[in-house]
Write a protein that holds these residues in place. Structure first.
Motif, PDB file in Angstrom:
ATOM      1  N   THR A   2       0.837  -1.198   0.000  1.00 54.72           N
ATOM      2  CA  THR A   2       0.000   0.000   0.000  1.00 54.72           C
ATOM      3  C   THR A   2       0.874   1.251   0.000  1.00 54.72           C
ATOM      4  OG1 THR A   2      -0.089   0.170   2.408  1.00 54.72           O
ATOM      5  CG2 THR A   2      -1.752  -1.234   1.358  1.00 54.72           C
ATOM      6  N   GLU A   4       0.779   3.667   2.095  1.00 52.34           N
ATOM      7  CA  GLU A   4       1.220   3.927   3.466  1.00 52.34           C
ATOM      8  C   GLU A   4       2.444   3.071   3.810  1.00 52.34           C
ATOM      9  OE1 GLU A   4      -0.748   2.857   7.622  1.00 52.34           O
ATOM     10  OE2 GLU A   4      -1.871   4.435   6.569  1.00 52.34           O
ATOM     11  N   GLN A   5       2.400   1.807   3.443  1.00 56.32           N
ATOM     12  CA  GLN A   5       3.537   0.918   3.696  1.00 56.32           C
ATOM     13  C   GLN A   5       4.765   1.368   2.906  1.00 56.32           C
ATOM     14  OE1 GLN A   5       1.646  -2.714   2.475  1.00 56.32           O
ATOM     15  NE2 GLN A   5       1.244  -3.363   4.583  1.00 56.32           N
ATOM     16  N   GLU A   7       5.487   4.381   1.956  1.00 59.52           N
ATOM     17  CA  GLU A   7       6.012   5.597   2.592  1.00 59.52           C
ATOM     18  C   GLU A   7       6.829   5.245   3.835  1.00 59.52           C
ATOM     19  OE1 GLU A   7       4.065   9.482   4.663  1.00 59.52           O
ATOM     20  OE2 GLU A   7       3.184   8.833   2.762  1.00 59.52           O
TER      21      GLU A   7
END
Length: 119
Positions: A2, A4-5, A7
């Protein structure tokens, strides 16, 4: 992986490489290296998604890929540097392509016990 992951892993990769802030082109390269590392690990494991337990290995492999690509561009690949002042001495050693390949192979081999083998 994802956004978020990605980042989170990009921040970890920056710390591992000792980059305080990454310019836009370097940040994009870090992202590419993480995605390449993820793909390589998934292919090696025979998995569809990357579990969180493999994030440290993904960062480790991405760091090797980053060093390899920077070396090919003639920008980095520095393994160690030593500077002395009295009588001025400077020593630098660089990672060779063979060392980078063997490092990547070692990271993947460390994941061998998690491989899914089907017949």
């Amino acid at each position: 992986m994802t956004g978020e992951q990605l980042e989170l892993l990009q921040t970890r990769l920056q710390r591992k490489l000792g980059l305080e802030t990454a310019e836009e082109d370097v940040a994009m390269l870090l992202c590419d290296e993480l995605l390449d590392a993820e793909s390589e690990i998934l292919l090696y494991l025979g998995a569809d998604t990357l579990e969180e337990q493999f994030f440290p290995k993904t960062v480790e492999l991405a760091a090797l890929y980053f060093q390899r690509d920077r070396r090919e561009l003639g920008e980095s690949g520095l393994r160690s540097a030593s500077y002395t002042e009295g009588q001025i001495s400077q020593t630098e050693s660089y990672l060779t392509p063979k060392e980078l390949r063997s490092g990547a192979a070692a990271v993947l081999e460390s994941l061998a016990r998690y491989r899914r083998v089907t017949c």
